[in-house]
Design a protein around this motif. Structure first.
Motif, PDB file in Angstrom:
ATOM      1  N   UNK A 225       6.886  16.557  11.236  1.00 26.93           N
ATOM      2  CA  UNK A 225       8.150  16.607  10.505  1.00 26.93           C
ATOM      3  C   UNK A 225       8.271  17.897   9.698  1.00 26.93           C
ATOM      4  N   UNK A 226       7.163  18.314   9.072  1.00 32.81           N
ATOM      5  CA  UNK A 226       7.199  19.545   8.288  1.00 32.81           C
ATOM      6  C   UNK A 226       7.477  20.756   9.177  1.00 32.81           C
ATOM      7  N   UNK A 227       6.954  20.742  10.395  1.00 36.03           N
ATOM      8  CA  UNK A 227       7.253  21.823  11.334  1.00 36.03           C
ATOM      9  C   UNK A 227       8.746  21.839  11.666  1.00 36.03           C
ATOM     10  N   UNK A 228       9.325  20.644  11.810  1.00 35.91           N
ATOM     11  CA  UNK A 228      10.756  20.545  12.068  1.00 35.91           C
ATOM     12  C   UNK A 228      11.554  21.106  10.893  1.00 35.91           C
ATOM     13  N   UNK A 229      11.158  20.751   9.679  1.00 35.39           N
ATOM     14  CA  UNK A 229      11.856  21.257   8.493  1.00 35.39           C
ATOM     15  C   UNK A 229      11.771  22.781   8.417  1.00 35.39           C
ATOM     16  N   UNK A 230      10.628  23.327   8.811  1.00 33.25           N
ATOM     17  CA  UNK A 230      10.469  24.781   8.832  1.00 33.25           C
ATOM     18  C   UNK A 230      11.428  25.414   9.833  1.00 33.25           C
ATOM     19  N   UNK A 231      11.577  24.780  11.006  1.00 28.58           N
ATOM     20  CA  UNK A 231      12.518  25.289  12.012  1.00 28.58           C
ATOM     21  C   UNK A 231      13.952  25.262  11.480  1.00 28.58           C
ATOM     22  N   UNK A 232      14.302  24.193  10.785  1.00 28.86           N
ATOM     23  CA  UNK A 232      15.650  24.094  10.217  1.00 28.86           C
ATOM     24  C   UNK A 232      15.872  25.211   9.192  1.00 28.86           C
ATOM     25  N   UNK A 233      14.855  25.472   8.369  1.00 37.69           N
ATOM     26  CA  UNK A 233      14.968  26.526   7.366  1.00 37.69           C
ATOM     27  C   UNK A 233      15.121  27.894   8.024  1.00 37.69           C
TER      28      UNK A 233
END
Length: 354
Positions: A225-233
């Motif tokens: 999930x944190x990797x996904x949040x990084x992609x969104x950022x």
């Protein structure tokens, strides 16, 4: 299609229909009840489903169920009702389910009043429910922008399998402006390989859940999930700048506050002051880039909010102490005036030369 005069809440609803949303679960609460009423009439016309839930808690869990089938689904509320949805929003993030959640903010805390406010900023940007999570947050400042950002919200939700929040306030919800929609075309539902629509024996059962009792396995899920949040950022930051190239001071504001602040900035410019603006459109991910680009050369920033001071913390984090950051806000549903903001700009800049 031509321009039509519509109320903000109704614009959100119609924009969702144009974005392919045919499922709505919600509960009326001022100042967004017109959105619910509009969906009750509109969705049957396009072969969709409207259901008024018995509570906000029920509504967000109905959204969870519909999102699990892969359809475009939304709910809406205002501040106290949005608070009740927090557990369900955390569940949606944990289960990686796309949905649009609208919050038309009103004065608080508690039941507060039905006047416009921006005091839910912390709740929507920091993850108001339990667990380590974020939700993308889009904050329009005009009714025409609502149309674009509603469609963008659904696209982001599907792209990253995440709930997305569209954040407005009572003024945006209740005001009327001319808007223009594209022609409504029939959208073919996207086939989502993870959706619980049945495999018909052609694959493994599809299970959607946020429950993971094994600590190591749950940590791995959190890491994903944190990797996904990084992609969104990295990919989804949105903002608008105005006259920042030569600005000595920069005002930052979003939504309704940005509209009012812009009038004050234009007046200050006419009076010879070099004032610019940074308007965050995504509140999360917060647009750090324009602050990083200006913080070494401007004399200061002014964060204008309809709150006691919330976004100002993200501004200070982005500026990293390289320039002073001031704050001006009104609370309880009181909307700051152009004159008040202008006076704050003059005070920040040390007056106007005569």
């Amino acid at each position: 299609m031509g321009k039509v005069l519509m109320k903000g809440n109704e614009v959100i609803a119609e924009a969702a229909v144009h974005a392919g949303c045919k499922y709505f679960f919600g509960y009326p609460i001022t100042p967004q009840s017109e959105l619910v009423a509009y969906m009750a009439r509109r969705l049957p016309e396009v072969g969709g489903l409207f259901l008024q839930a018995e509570s906000e808690v029920a509504a967000i869990n109905m959204v969870y169920g519909a999102a699990g089938t892969g359809v475009r689904v939304m709910t809406s509320s205002s501040s106290p009702g949005f608070s009740l949805k927090q557990e369900g929003i955390s569940y949606l993030v944990g289960a990686e389910l796309p949905a649009l959640i609208v919050n038309v903010v009103r004065g608080g805390p508690g039941l507060g009043n039905i006047q416009p406010a921006q005091s839910d900023y912390f709740q929507v940007t920091k993850g108001g429910g339990h667990g380590d999570y974020h939700t993308p947050v889009l904050a329009p400042s005009t009714l025409q922008e609502i149309i674009d950002l509603t469609e963008a919200a659904f696209d982001i939700a599907d792209r990253y399998r995440t709930p997305v929040i569209l954040l407005g306030d009572g003024m945006l919800g209740q005001m009327m402006e001319p808007v223009e929609f594209k022609e409504l075309s029939e959208r073919k539902p996207e086939q989502k390989e993870w959706a619980t629509t049945g495999t018909r024996g052609d694959g493994k059962p599809r299970i959607i859940s946020s429950l993971e009792l094994n600590a190591d396995a749950l940590e791995k899920r959190n890491e994903l999930l944190q990797k996904k949040f990084t992609m969104i950022k990295q990919n989804e930051v949105r903002f608008e700048t105005f006259e920042t190239e030569d600005a000595d001071y920069i005002v930052t504001a979003y939504g309704t506050a940005a509209r009012i602040a812009m009038n004050a900035i234009n007046k200050a410019r006419k009076d010879g002051l070099k004032i610019g603006m940074i308007r965050p459109i995504t509140l999360w991910p917060f647009p750090e880039q324009p602050f990083i680009a200006t913080r070494d050369r401007v004399k200061g920033y002014l964060s204008v909010e309809m709150s006691a001071g919330q976004m100002v913390e993200d501004v200070r984090l982005a500026v990293e102490g390289k320039a002073p950051v001031s704050f001006f806000g009104r609370t309880g549903g009181v909307v700051p005036t152009q004159e008040e903001i202008y006076d704050q700009i003059i005070q920040l800049a040390g007056g106007v030369e005569v």
